[in-house]
Design a protein around this motif. Structure first.
Motif, PDB file in Angstrom:
ATOM      1  N   THR A 284       9.256   1.074 -12.089  1.00 22.66           N
ATOM      2  CA  THR A 284       8.155   1.062 -11.120  1.00 22.66           C
ATOM      3  C   THR A 284       7.072   0.039 -11.451  1.00 22.66           C
ATOM      4  O   THR A 284       6.660  -0.730 -10.568  1.00 22.66           O
ATOM      5  N   PRO A 285       6.561  -0.020 -12.698  1.00 23.43           N
ATOM      6  CA  PRO A 285       5.514  -1.024 -12.974  1.00 23.43           C
ATOM      7  C   PRO A 285       5.987  -2.455 -12.745  1.00 23.43           C
ATOM      8  O   PRO A 285       5.258  -3.265 -12.167  1.00 23.43           O
TER       9      PRO A 285
ATOM     10  N   ARG B 287       6.363  -3.015  -8.989  1.00 22.69           N
ATOM     11  CA  ARG B 287       5.059  -3.126  -8.335  1.00 22.69           C
ATOM     12  C   ARG B 287       4.426  -4.481  -8.621  1.00 22.69           C
ATOM     13  O   ARG B 287       3.810  -5.093  -7.733  1.00 22.69           O
TER      14      ARG B 287
ATOM     15  N   MET C 214       6.038  -6.944  -6.308  1.00 20.57           N
ATOM     16  CA  MET C 214       5.567  -6.792  -4.935  1.00 20.57           C
ATOM     17  C   MET C 214       4.151  -7.348  -4.772  1.00 20.57           C
ATOM     18  O   MET C 214       3.847  -8.009  -3.784  1.00 20.57           O
ATOM     19  N   ASP C 215       3.296  -7.088  -5.762  1.00 20.97           N
ATOM     20  CA  ASP C 215       1.929  -7.611  -5.696  1.00 20.97           C
ATOM     21  C   ASP C 215       1.932  -9.130  -5.722  1.00 20.97           C
ATOM     22  O   ASP C 215       1.192  -9.779  -4.962  1.00 20.97           O
TER      23      ASP C 215
ATOM     24  N   GLU D 299       6.622  -1.295   2.661  1.00 28.03           N
ATOM     25  CA  GLU D 299       6.671  -2.675   2.189  1.00 28.03           C
ATOM     26  C   GLU D 299       8.044  -2.976   1.602  1.00 28.03           C
ATOM     27  O   GLU D 299       8.515  -2.265   0.707  1.00 28.03           O
TER      28      GLU D 299
ATOM     29  N   PHE E 174      11.036  -4.655  -0.611  1.00 30.72           N
ATOM     30  CA  PHE E 174      11.052  -5.204  -1.974  1.00 30.72           C
ATOM     31  C   PHE E 174      11.328  -6.697  -1.887  1.00 30.72           C
ATOM     32  O   PHE E 174      12.221  -7.138  -1.163  1.00 30.72           O
TER      33      PHE E 174
END
Length: 330
Positions: A220-221, A224, A227-228, A311, A313
């Motif tokens: 997850t980190p 994320r 994605m950011d 959103e 991936f």
């Protein structure tokens, strides 16, 4: 305009945009009286009265009542208080209109019976607690009778529609469609079969095992961060993109770790291989049909109610970042 001059009612009507009869009506009603009356009975208005009539016209256009206008002109009520009251009324009217529009749009899109129209109207006005109960009942039936992974059940139940206090017509239309979807017994059984098969057949048992779910949650980190960075349009060959690629490889190498092996070594070849897998994932994602199944339909409608699609991936961006990170620095 001369502040000391008096104007006949015809001039006042032209200056305020009111009809002569309306100016007379407001005078007779005691809302704005003339400054003087000639011996022949003609009404004359000064600049102050004209300004008050212009305010009256504005407030009437905003649906203010005569009693409210009298209080404002007499100083017994403030414009702010009047505006606050009317804004609240207008917002309620807008909410009702959005609900009606949503129902009418749904009727136009499908061959709707009278019973369905009544149901849709009820769905639009359904309180929050009833919406929550409807979604809970749906997931209770979908997950009863088999043993889905508890962690996945929590994830499924967490994807819930959250209709805002002032939803748009599009959000209301999505809620109507979602509510009809989850109330349908055939849809409930179809979602149940889809999720059960995904968890119990083929690679499902492995993918839904606790170690694999732990591994996926550990991503997850890194996911994320990708994605950011993609959302921020970070160049794939930038230092930030390399840091994202490093985080992804750090997670991915651990996926292959065993008690006897630390996992795949971080090499340029491994990064290029990972970039290739990302490109394949992007192609697979683009090739999926839409809608992809009842569960995906549920998720798409939840996203629409919540005012935004999930959103995607950034497979392509991450592939480019991994590829760039495998090359020697310039």
């Amino acid at each position: 305009m001369d502040t000391n001059e008096l104007y006949p009612i015809g001039d006042v009507a032209r200056r305020t945009g009111l009809s002569v009869s309306a100016v007379r009506y407001y005078a007779d009603a005691g809302v704005v009286t003339p400054a003087a009356v000639t011996p022949a009975g003609h009404r004359l208005y000064d600049v102050s009265a004209i300004a008050r009539l212009e305010l009256v016209r504005t407030l009437r256009d905003l649906d203010a009542g005569l009693d409210e206008i009298r209080r404002v002109l007499a100083g017994e009520a403030t414009l702010r208080a009047l505006a606050t009251t009317h804004l609240a009324l207008l917002e309620r009217q807008e909410a009702r209109l959005r609900g009606r529009r949503a129902v009418l749009s749904a009727i136009v899109r499908q061959d709707t019976t009278a019973e369905q129209v009544t149901l849709m109207h009820k769905l639009v006005g359904m309180p929050d607690e009833e919406r929550e109960r409807l979604i809970d009942e749906f997931w209770t039936e979908v997950t009863t009778g088999w043993e889905p992974p508890e962690r996945m059940v929590r994830w499924w139940r967490a994807a819930r529609p959250e209709l805002p206090e002032s939803p748009t017509a599009a959000q209301l239309e999505a809620w109507i469609a979602l509510a009809e979807l989850v109330r349908d017994p055939e849809v409930r059984q179809a979602v149940r079969r889809e999720l059960r098969d995904a968890c119990t057949t083929g690679a499902g048992p492995v993918m839904m095992s606790s170690p694999m779910l732990d591994t996926l949650e550990a991503a997850t980190p890194a996911g994320r961060a990708a994605m950011d960075a993609a959302r921020d349009r970070v160049p794939p060959d930038s230092p930030r993109a390399r840091a994202v690629a490093d985080g992804w490889i750090g997670w991915l190498s651990g996926v292959f770790a065993t008690p006897d092996s630390p996992g795949r070594p971080d090499t340029p070849e491994f990064r290029l291989e990972a970039a290739g897998h990302m490109r394949q994932a992007a192609e697979w994602d683009h090739a999926l049909p839409d809608p992809r199944g009842p569960f995906d339909r549920y998720m798409a409608l939840v996203a629409a109610v919540n005012n935004g699609p999930p959103e995607p991936f950034p497979f392509e961006w991450l592939a480019e970042a991994l590829h760039a990170s495998a090359l020697p620095p310039p």
